[in-house]
Scaffold this active site. Structure first.
Site: not given
Length: 294
Positions: A21-23, A25, A28, A43, A135
């Protein structure tokens, strides 16, 4: 607040595998404990990324280090190396609640109750230890397993504590934050000035999530964020036909006790768990045409 200073090198303790996975900044990756062979999500946060904010990461770690609940993603450890932080997290493989909403179009009430109960027991726990998530949304609710044969296939875990607030002493919350469709009116109402808000914001978000699960779309929708916020601050919404025709009055009553403009009139997480809709498990009563007053 804990400091991000943990000793040791990540590869001394874990075999780091493929990216899963990618966020904004962070990346994962899959990782495996070299001693126990247990798999985790890793992460990887780059300090050099323009979007990186060490103070925000420290707040996230501080919140997660306090959390130990089966319906919350657990932080097992943090490592710091030159240019990077590594957060060792539970490996959850079932995708997000939003993924399943899109896949199924909308949930049956029985499935929605199961999900809602998982979220509520976690929120009740978080509020009891002084943490407000701030959130909650389908994208931050993860299924523990993607294997239909697994006992964890329908288990929900709350993730992403990046905006979570740890309340201690006389600390308060006043910062506007959250995700537009799920944010409570007291967070965004320009008329409130610098007034503080409380953990009730999580209950509003939960109510919106339940609404989306049952019909496939949110109670408040506008193409522009200012117009959306204006609609949310009014707090007025409906249950349009034909999408809500087969949904029980119990479900509607639950939503009307969570998506409430006045924070103090919303149910607490504990009260939500005692609501008739949650305790019924699988209501078969459809809408009678009469709703309780808000």
């Amino acid at each position: 607040m804990v400091k991000l200073t943990y000793t040791g090198e990540i590869r001394t303790n874990f075999d780091v595998g493929e990216t899963i996975g990618r966020g904004s900044f962070a990346t994962v990756k899959l990782c495996t404990d070299v001693f126990t062979k247990q798999q985790f999500a890793l992460k990887v946060v780059s300090k050099d990324d323009p979007a990186f904010d060490e103070k925000s990461l420290a707040h996230e770690v501080d919140a997660m280090m306090r959390v130990s609940h089966p319906n919350c993603v657990h932080l097992h450890g943090v490592f710091e190396e030159k240019g990077k932080f590594f957060l060792v997290l539970d490996l959850v493989t079932g995708g997000t609640l939003m993924d399943r909403i899109i896949e199924m179009n909308h949930f049956s009430e029985q499935d929605a109750i199961h999900v809602t109960r998982d979220i509520l027991v976690a929120v009740e726990y978080l509020h009891s230890i002084g943490i407000t998530h701030r959130d909650l949304k389908p994208e931050n609710l993860l299924y523990a397993s993607g294997d239909p044969a697994s006992p964890d296939y329908n288990t929900i875990k709350i993730a992403d504590f990046g905006l979570a607030k740890v309340m201690s002493g006389r600390s308060t919350m006043s910062t506007p934050c959250g995700t537009p469709n799920y944010v409570a009116p007291e967070v965004i109402d320009p008329a409130r000035g610098s007034k503080v808000y409380g953990p009730e914001v999580d209950i509003w978000s939960l109510g919106v999530i339940v609404y989306v699960m049952l019909c496939g779309f949110p109670p408040f929708y506008q193409t522009s964020t200012p117009a959306l916020f204006k609609e949310i601050c009014k707090g007025e919404f409906g249950f349009p036909s034909p999408y809500w025709d087969g949904i029980s009055s119990q479900a509607r009553a639950f939503i009307l006790k969570t998506i409430v403009k006045q924070p103090k009139k919303r149910m607490t997480a504990s009260e939500c768990l005692e609501h008739q809709w949650i305790k019924s498990g699988s209501p078969d009563e459809t809408f009678s045409g009469k709703l309780p007053s808000r």
